[in-house]
Design an enzyme around this catalytic site. Structure first.
Site, PDB file in Angstrom:
ATOM      1  N   ARG A 194      12.081  18.161 -20.708  1.00 13.49           N
ATOM      2  CA  ARG A 194      12.357  17.433 -19.462  1.00 13.49           C
ATOM      3  C   ARG A 194      13.565  16.518 -19.708  1.00 13.49           C
ATOM      4  N   ARG A 199       4.110   9.617 -27.846  1.00 15.77           N
ATOM      5  CA  ARG A 199       4.149   8.348 -27.105  1.00 15.77           C
ATOM      6  C   ARG A 199       3.012   7.451 -27.567  1.00 15.77           C
ATOM      7  N   ASN A 202       3.168  11.309 -14.280  1.00 13.10           N
ATOM      8  CA  ASN A 202       2.805  11.010 -15.667  1.00 13.10           C
ATOM      9  C   ASN A 202       1.799  12.026 -16.197  1.00 13.10           C
ATOM     10  N   SER A 220       8.658  -2.707 -19.134  1.00  8.74           N
ATOM     11  CA  SER A 220       8.381  -1.370 -19.659  1.00  8.74           C
ATOM     12  C   SER A 220       9.157  -1.126 -20.936  1.00  8.74           C
ATOM     13  N   LYS A 237       7.773   3.298  -9.251  1.00  3.67           N
ATOM     14  CA  LYS A 237       7.782   3.577 -10.700  1.00  3.67           C
ATOM     15  C   LYS A 237       8.025   5.038 -11.063  1.00  3.67           C
ATOM     16  N   LYS A 292      13.985  -2.453 -14.352  1.00  2.00           N
ATOM     17  CA  LYS A 292      13.149  -3.270 -15.255  1.00  2.00           C
ATOM     18  C   LYS A 292      14.041  -4.165 -16.112  1.00  2.00           C
ATOM     19  N   ASN A 302       1.755   2.846  -2.602  1.00  2.00           N
ATOM     20  CA  ASN A 302       1.223   3.747  -3.645  1.00  2.00           C
ATOM     21  C   ASN A 302      -0.216   3.392  -4.033  1.00  2.00           C
ATOM     22  N   SER A 303      -0.961   2.835  -3.097  1.00  7.65           N
ATOM     23  CA  SER A 303      -2.367   2.519  -3.388  1.00  7.65           C
ATOM     24  C   SER A 303      -3.117   2.409  -2.073  1.00  7.65           C
ATOM     25  N   LEU A 356       0.811  -1.229   0.000  1.00 11.76           N
ATOM     26  CA  LEU A 356       0.000   0.000   0.000  1.00 11.76           C
ATOM     27  C   LEU A 356       0.843   1.277   0.000  1.00 11.76           C
ATOM     28  N   PHE A 376       3.338  -6.997 -10.461  1.00 16.25           N
ATOM     29  CA  PHE A 376       3.237  -5.558 -10.736  1.00 16.25           C
ATOM     30  C   PHE A 376       3.974  -4.732  -9.686  1.00 16.25           C
ATOM     31  N   TYR A 404      15.154   3.596 -12.238  1.00 16.99           N
ATOM     32  CA  TYR A 404      13.884   2.868 -12.395  1.00 16.99           C
ATOM     33  C   TYR A 404      13.939   1.963 -13.625  1.00 16.99           C
TER      34      TYR A 404
HETATM   35  P1  NAD Z   1       1.176   1.550  -9.007  1.00 21.11           P
HETATM   36  O1  NAD Z   1       2.143   2.302  -8.180  1.00 21.11           O
HETATM   37  O2  NAD Z   1      -0.217   2.058  -9.115  1.00 21.11           O
HETATM   38  O3  NAD Z   1       1.119   0.019  -8.551  1.00 21.11           O
HETATM   39  C1  NAD Z   1       2.211  -0.651  -7.988  1.00 21.11           C
HETATM   40  C2  NAD Z   1       1.766  -1.254  -6.677  1.00 21.11           C
HETATM   41  O4  NAD Z   1       2.869  -1.941  -6.080  1.00 21.11           O
HETATM   42  C3  NAD Z   1       1.293  -0.210  -5.663  1.00 21.11           C
HETATM   43  O5  NAD Z   1       0.004  -0.567  -5.207  1.00 21.11           O
HETATM   44  C4  NAD Z   1       2.329  -0.274  -4.537  1.00 21.11           C
HETATM   45  O6  NAD Z   1       1.745   0.006  -3.286  1.00 21.11           O
HETATM   46  C5  NAD Z   1       2.858  -1.684  -4.670  1.00 21.11           C
HETATM   47  N1  NAD Z   1       4.235  -1.904  -4.194  1.00 21.11           N
HETATM   48  C6  NAD Z   1       5.349  -1.184  -4.483  1.00 21.11           C
HETATM   49  N2  NAD Z   1       6.417  -1.724  -3.877  1.00 21.11           N
HETATM   50  C7  NAD Z   1       5.980  -2.812  -3.196  1.00 21.11           C
HETATM   51  C8  NAD Z   1       6.608  -3.779  -2.356  1.00 21.11           C
HETATM   52  N3  NAD Z   1       7.922  -3.717  -2.087  1.00 21.11           N
HETATM   53  N4  NAD Z   1       5.856  -4.752  -1.824  1.00 21.11           N
HETATM   54  C9  NAD Z   1       4.515  -4.832  -2.061  1.00 21.11           C
HETATM   55  N5  NAD Z   1       3.867  -3.936  -2.841  1.00 21.11           N
HETATM   56  C10 NAD Z   1       4.587  -2.939  -3.385  1.00 21.11           C
HETATM   57  O7  NAD Z   1       1.839   1.414 -10.465  1.00 21.11           O
HETATM   58  P2  NAD Z   1       1.214   0.890 -11.815  1.00 21.11           P
HETATM   59  O8  NAD Z   1       1.169   2.032 -12.753  1.00 21.11           O
HETATM   60  O9  NAD Z   1       0.022   0.077 -11.561  1.00 21.11           O
HETATM   61  O10 NAD Z   1       2.417  -0.038 -12.295  1.00 21.11           O
HETATM   62  C11 NAD Z   1       2.419  -1.432 -12.066  1.00 21.11           C
HETATM   63  C12 NAD Z   1       3.698  -1.998 -12.623  1.00 21.11           C
HETATM   64  O11 NAD Z   1       3.777  -1.695 -14.012  1.00 21.11           O
HETATM   65  C13 NAD Z   1       4.970  -1.404 -11.998  1.00 21.11           C
HETATM   66  O12 NAD Z   1       5.920  -2.434 -11.856  1.00 21.11           O
HETATM   67  C14 NAD Z   1       5.417  -0.391 -13.013  1.00 21.11           C
HETATM   68  O13 NAD Z   1       6.809  -0.188 -12.964  1.00 21.11           O
HETATM   69  C15 NAD Z   1       5.008  -1.063 -14.313  1.00 21.11           C
HETATM   70  N6  NAD Z   1       4.813  -0.111 -15.402  1.00 21.11           N
HETATM   71  C16 NAD Z   1       3.982   0.937 -15.231  1.00 21.11           C
HETATM   72  C17 NAD Z   1       3.819   1.858 -16.263  1.00 21.11           C
HETATM   73  C18 NAD Z   1       2.947   3.071 -16.079  1.00 21.11           C
HETATM   74  O14 NAD Z   1       3.142   4.051 -16.810  1.00 21.11           O
HETATM   75  N7  NAD Z   1       1.991   3.071 -15.183  1.00 21.11           N
HETATM   76  C19 NAD Z   1       4.480   1.672 -17.471  1.00 21.11           C
HETATM   77  C20 NAD Z   1       5.318   0.566 -17.610  1.00 21.11           C
HETATM   78  C21 NAD Z   1       5.474  -0.330 -16.564  1.00 21.11           C
HETATM   79  C1  WQD Z   2       4.506  11.496 -21.459  1.00 21.86           C
HETATM   80  C2  WQD Z   2       4.791  12.732 -22.285  1.00 21.86           C
HETATM   81  C3  WQD Z   2       6.427  14.215 -21.356  1.00 21.86           C
HETATM   82  C4  WQD Z   2       4.133  15.526 -17.902  1.00 21.86           C
HETATM   83  C5  WQD Z   2       7.150   7.219 -18.284  1.00 21.86           C
HETATM   84  C6  WQD Z   2       8.286   6.302 -17.974  1.00 21.86           C
HETATM   85  C7  WQD Z   2       8.095   5.007 -18.683  1.00 21.86           C
HETATM   86  C8  WQD Z   2       6.734   4.424 -18.377  1.00 21.86           C
HETATM   87  C9  WQD Z   2       5.639   5.388 -18.610  1.00 21.86           C
HETATM   88  C10 WQD Z   2       6.947   3.014 -16.488  1.00 21.86           C
HETATM   89  C11 WQD Z   2       6.270  13.078 -22.334  1.00 21.86           C
HETATM   90  C12 WQD Z   2       5.079  14.885 -21.448  1.00 21.86           C
HETATM   91  C13 WQD Z   2       4.503  14.879 -19.063  1.00 21.86           C
HETATM   92  C14 WQD Z   2       3.921  16.928 -17.926  1.00 21.86           C
HETATM   93  C15 WQD Z   2       4.467  16.945 -20.266  1.00 21.86           C
HETATM   94  N1  WQD Z   2       6.585   4.089 -17.008  1.00 21.86           N
HETATM   95  N2  WQD Z   2       4.679  15.586 -20.225  1.00 21.86           N
HETATM   96  N3  WQD Z   2       4.095  17.574 -19.117  1.00 21.86           N
HETATM   97  O1  WQD Z   2       7.969   9.807 -19.799  1.00 21.86           O
HETATM   98  O2  WQD Z   2       6.738   8.740 -21.740  1.00 21.86           O
HETATM   99  O3  WQD Z   2       7.127   7.457 -19.700  1.00 21.86           O
HETATM  100  O4  WQD Z   2       5.919   6.599 -17.906  1.00 21.86           O
HETATM  101  O5  WQD Z   2       7.624   2.149 -16.921  1.00 21.86           O
HETATM  102  O6  WQD Z   2       9.126   4.184 -18.267  1.00 21.86           O
HETATM  103  O7  WQD Z   2       9.493   6.927 -18.378  1.00 21.86           O
HETATM  104  O8  WQD Z   2       5.490   9.253 -19.628  1.00 21.86           O
HETATM  105  O9  WQD Z   2       3.499  10.365 -18.769  1.00 21.86           O
HETATM  106  O10 WQD Z   2       5.755  11.069 -17.866  1.00 21.86           O
HETATM  107  O11 WQD Z   2       5.157  11.656 -20.202  1.00 21.86           O
HETATM  108  O12 WQD Z   2       4.640  17.584 -21.304  1.00 21.86           O
HETATM  109  O13 WQD Z   2       3.610  17.567 -16.911  1.00 21.86           O
HETATM  110  O14 WQD Z   2       4.155  13.850 -21.650  1.00 21.86           O
HETATM  111  O15 WQD Z   2       7.451  15.103 -21.707  1.00 21.86           O
HETATM  112  O16 WQD Z   2       6.521  13.521 -23.617  1.00 21.86           O
HETATM  113  P1  WQD Z   2       6.928   8.893 -20.279  1.00 21.86           P
HETATM  114  P2  WQD Z   2       4.942  10.584 -19.014  1.00 21.86           P
END
Ligand code: NAD
Ligand code: WQD
Length: 331
Positions: free
Chosen positions: A291, A232, A200, A124, A84, A154, A35-36, A33, A80, A150
């Site tokens: 950025r 993206r 994000n 990712s 992140k 991965k 981040n949730s 929990l 998951f 980060y």
């Molecule tokens: P999220 O933060 O909403 O979910 C991750 C969950 O993992 C959270 O509920 C957090 O409380 C839990 N957590 C973190 N560390 C933990 C630990 N040590 N033990 C138990 N629970 C733990 O993130 P999300 O967006 O749902 O992402 C899920 C997965 O997908 C992550 O591994 C993330 O890196 C990957 N991912 C996310 C994105 C994205 O943009 N959201 C993109 C690519 C990959």
């Molecule tokens: C998207 C676009 C920003 C915020 C990240 C991780 C990647 C994956 C997904 C987990 C970019 C632009 C953003 C703002 C903006 N996560 N932006 N103003 O950077 O593509 O990917 O999340 O694995 O690994 O790097 O996603 O949502 O941060 O940005 O202009 O306030 O929006 O520059 O072009 P990103 P993002």
């Protein structure tokens, strides 16, 4: 199947839990929990009619992680859980390595000790680093020029999975490489609700829409892209969740990676304009400097997932924005 979802109260994990339960799978969730919120379990229950078993455990706690496997006989783990936030990982790399790497090793060891051999991991697009082409196929090299700790976690976890599969002929491992997930369940009961300040684009846009942030900063408008802003591959989280279901059916000994993306890039300005059109309100924004670490553009080549998983993204960016607005207006 009896499935353990780590990070299952998080954004993508909770949406995947719903799809799995609705297909008749028996889901258990573990989350610390960080981040949730635990209330997500109630929303999952409302949407599926089933309350998943829940463990409030941190995967970096080896004993507690192992205990979960001693109390249950899982067929599959979908992993998951992880931290992140890209920028935070640059400031606190050791926290990210401990949480993401140690947590995963504890999980894999507990699986091995309890003969659980099926593993699907949330990877990712970031594992491709900066490969010199914007269209990412799974056979591109990974691990080169990854800009954040980060992203490196991965890549490292994928390498650990490959070695684990090489040492155990029964170990079936799939890395799903997500692109940019957006949107939420169409009911609006479940959405992206990170603790603290979001990183994000879409969660920041929703804060601007709600007046909690005055203006969206568009990071860079002089990129070599059609409108100068970054592009993206934004994928609806429900499509992404369904990709996990599809992956279950192709689990086999060894390691495989699949891109889960739409194959269609959209720019930051296109997202803003779509949001303005659907919400029928201007979204205050300004141009800001680039950025650090952002690539101009990249998107998935989803051909492998389409062919082998028989899966493709069906929902649009407009669907994702509509569902996001439903969520915002209900919470
Ligand atoms: P999220 O933060 O909403 O979910 C991750 C969950 O993992 C959270 O509920 C957090 O409380 C839990 N957590 C973190 N560390 C933990 C630990 N040590 N033990 C138990 N629970 C733990 O993130 P999300 O967006 O749902 O992402 C899920 C997965 O997908 C992550 O591994 C993330 O890196 C990957 N991912 C996310 C994105 C994205 O943009 N959201 C993109 C690519 C990959
Ligand atoms: C998207 C676009 C920003 C915020 C990240 C991780 C990647 C994956 C997904 C987990 C970019 C632009 C953003 C703002 C903006 N996560 N932006 N103003 O950077 O593509 O990917 O999340 O694995 O690994 O790097 O996603 O949502 O941060 O940005 O202009 O306030 O929006 O520059 O072009 P990103 P993002």
């Amino acid at each position: 199947m009896k499935i353990l979802i780590t990070g299952g109260t998080g954004y993508i994990g909770s949406h995947t839990a719903i799809e799995l339960i609705n297909q008749g799978h028996d889901v258990t969730i573990v989350d610390n929990l960080i981040n949730s919120k635990k209330t997500v379990l109630e929303q999952i229950t409302k949407l599926t009619g089933t309350k998943p078993k829940f463990y409030h455990v941190d995967l970096t706690n080896r004993t507690a992680t192992n205990q979960i496997f001693q109390e249950n006989h899982f067929d599959l783990v979908i992993h998951f859980a992880g931290l992140k936030a890209v920028a935070e990982s640059v400031e606190k790399p050791l926290l990210y390595y401990r949480n993401n790497i140690t947590g995963t090793i504890n999980l894999l060891e507990a699986m091995q000790a309890n003969q659980v051999n099926n593993f699907i991991f949330s990877s990712s697009a970031t594992v491709y680093g900066n490969p010199g082409t914007p269209k990412y196929t799974e056979n591109l090299p990974t691990g080169q020029n990854i800009s954040s700790p980060y992203g490196k976690t991965k890549y490292m976890i994928e390498e650990i999975m490959k070695d684990a599969a090489a040492s155990n002929p029964n170990f079936c491992a799939i890395a799903l490489r997500y692109f940019n997930p957006i949107g939420n369940h169409p009911s609006g009961l479940l959405g992206e609700n990170p603790n603290g300040i979001p990183n994000n684009l879409m969660p920041i846009i929703t804060k601007v829409y709600r007046g909690q942030i005055s203006k969206l900063s568009v990071y860079g408008h002089d990129y070599p892209t059609p409108d100068g802003t970054c592009r993206r591959d934004y994928i609806h989280v429900v499509d992404l969740a369904k990709g996990h279901l599809a992956a279950i059916s192709v689990l086999k000994p060894g390691f495989e990676a699949y891109n889960l993306g739409t194959g269609q890039p959209a720019s930051v300005l296109e997202i803003i304009h779509a949001f303005e059109k659907i919400s029928d309100q201007p979204l205050p924004h300004k141009f800001a400097p680039r950025r650090p670490g952002d690539l101009p553009e990249f998107w998935a080549d989803p051909t492998k997932a389409i062919k082998e998983l028989n899966w493709h993204a069906k929902l649009t960016i407009d669907d994702a924005i509509r569902d996001t607005l439903t969520f915002i207006n209900q919470s």
